[in-house]
Design an enzyme around this catalytic site. Sequence first.
Site, PDB file in Angstrom:
ATOM      1  N   ARG A  15      11.214  -6.724   4.670  1.00  0.00           N
ATOM      2  CA  ARG A  15      11.110  -5.289   4.942  1.00  0.00           C
ATOM      3  C   ARG A  15      11.754  -4.941   6.281  1.00  0.00           C
ATOM      4  NH1 ARG A  15       5.188  -2.565   4.806  1.00  0.00           N
ATOM      5  NH2 ARG A  15       5.111  -3.062   7.021  1.00  0.00           N
ATOM      6  N   LYS A  64       0.832  -1.219   0.000  1.00  0.00           N
ATOM      7  CA  LYS A  64       0.000   0.000   0.000  1.00  0.00           C
ATOM      8  C   LYS A  64       0.865   1.267   0.000  1.00  0.00           C
ATOM      9  CE  LYS A  64      -2.285  -1.074   3.836  1.00  0.00           C
ATOM     10  NZ  LYS A  64      -1.712  -2.386   4.200  1.00  0.00           N
ATOM     11  N   ARG A 101      11.154  -0.914  11.606  1.00  0.00           N
ATOM     12  CA  ARG A 101       9.877  -1.006  12.330  1.00  0.00           C
ATOM     13  C   ARG A 101       9.890  -2.205  13.259  1.00  0.00           C
ATOM     14  NH1 ARG A 101       4.778  -0.237   8.329  1.00  0.00           N
ATOM     15  NH2 ARG A 101       3.861  -1.338  10.089  1.00  0.00           N
ATOM     16  N   ARG A 118      -9.755   0.755   8.873  1.00  0.00           N
ATOM     17  CA  ARG A 118      -9.407  -0.630   9.217  1.00  0.00           C
ATOM     18  C   ARG A 118     -10.534  -1.314   9.974  1.00  0.00           C
ATOM     19  NH1 ARG A 118      -3.444   0.307   9.032  1.00  0.00           N
ATOM     20  NH2 ARG A 118      -2.372  -1.668   9.248  1.00  0.00           N
ATOM     21  N   ARG A 144      -0.728  -9.168  13.372  1.00  0.00           N
ATOM     22  CA  ARG A 144      -1.238  -8.144  12.452  1.00  0.00           C
ATOM     23  C   ARG A 144      -2.057  -8.784  11.330  1.00  0.00           C
ATOM     24  NH1 ARG A 144       4.195  -5.698  10.942  1.00  0.00           N
ATOM     25  NH2 ARG A 144       3.104  -4.312   9.506  1.00  0.00           N
TER      26      ARG A 144
HETATM   27  P1  AMP Z   1       0.626   0.245   9.003  1.00  0.00           P
HETATM   28  O1  AMP Z   1       1.757   1.217   8.839  1.00  0.00           O
HETATM   29  O2  AMP Z   1      -0.559   0.605   8.162  1.00  0.00           O
HETATM   30  O3  AMP Z   1       1.084  -1.181   8.811  1.00  0.00           O
HETATM   31  O4  AMP Z   1       0.133   0.364  10.517  1.00  0.00           O
HETATM   32  C1  AMP Z   1       0.993   0.039  11.592  1.00  0.00           C
HETATM   33  C2  AMP Z   1       0.185  -0.078  12.862  1.00  0.00           C
HETATM   34  O5  AMP Z   1      -0.417   1.195  13.163  1.00  0.00           O
HETATM   35  C3  AMP Z   1      -0.976  -1.054  12.844  1.00  0.00           C
HETATM   36  O6  AMP Z   1      -0.548  -2.374  13.122  1.00  0.00           O
HETATM   37  C4  AMP Z   1      -1.872  -0.489  13.944  1.00  0.00           C
HETATM   38  O7  AMP Z   1      -1.368  -0.805  15.219  1.00  0.00           O
HETATM   39  C5  AMP Z   1      -1.704   1.012  13.741  1.00  0.00           C
HETATM   40  N1  AMP Z   1      -2.707   1.550  12.789  1.00  0.00           N
HETATM   41  C6  AMP Z   1      -2.472   2.082  11.564  1.00  0.00           C
HETATM   42  N2  AMP Z   1      -3.620   2.470  10.984  1.00  0.00           N
HETATM   43  C7  AMP Z   1      -4.616   2.159  11.849  1.00  0.00           C
HETATM   44  C8  AMP Z   1      -6.026   2.280  11.815  1.00  0.00           C
HETATM   45  N3  AMP Z   1      -6.660   2.791  10.746  1.00  0.00           N
HETATM   46  N4  AMP Z   1      -6.729   1.858  12.898  1.00  0.00           N
HETATM   47  C9  AMP Z   1      -6.108   1.354  13.978  1.00  0.00           C
HETATM   48  N5  AMP Z   1      -4.790   1.178  14.071  1.00  0.00           N
HETATM   49  C10 AMP Z   1      -4.025   1.574  13.015  1.00  0.00           C
END
Ligand code: AMP
Length: 188
Positions: free
Chosen positions: A128, A14, A134, A89, A146
């Site tokens: 990654r 994404k 991260r 989400r 996740r």
């Molecule tokens: P990402 O960078 O999209 O993989 O997000 C990393 C982490 O941020 C996720 O595993 C969640 O803990 C948190 N996070 C990101 N976006 C959301 C969302 N829309 N709702 C809730 N938690 C989020």
Amino acid sequence: MLNIVLFGPPGAGKGTQSERLIEKYNLIHLSTGDIFRANIKGATELGNLAKSFMDKGALVPDEVTIKMLESEVNKHPEAKGFIFDGFPRTEAQADALDTFLAGRDTSITKMLALEVEESELRDRLAKRAETSGRPDDANPEVIQKRIDVYNAETAPVADYYRRQDKFHAVNGLGSIDAITQRLYNAID
Ligand code: AMP
């Protein structure tokens, strides 16, 4: 306005694809994960709160996430459109986004869902982790959590957009360029 929800499990691509779409269509990229990580780096109150969930691979609570997303959208009154990456989400987030955008006389144009099988996701996230820095990429248990959270809480959001006839699946396997082209085709 062109408002795209770029959807897909962790590791689907994404972030990478968002960078290409914003260039071509002149959109603002809003990644809730990136915004949380910036807050963690800045040691803000929001960052501290988000970190406690992110480190476990859990979702940050809806109320917090929705409020943050809305305030980010409001920072761009002149935007031609947005790419929402990693948001919504949950169904509650999707609902809140619809209501919020309607209040601004706009709406989601399309959800583009990158489809990648789980074994490939695990491989990509492990790879990654070597460069992303991260913590949630570095731990296989957190990666699995996740993916599980995605299947249980996030995957149903696709149905929310299917009901509105806005859902569009895109094959997320292959070269980055090939996937970008599929996304362009889906938008144009
Ligand atoms: P990402 O960078 O999209 O993989 O997000 C990393 C982490 O941020 C996720 O595993 C969640 O803990 C948190 N996070 C990101 N976006 C959301 C969302 N829309 N709702 C809730 N938690 C989020």
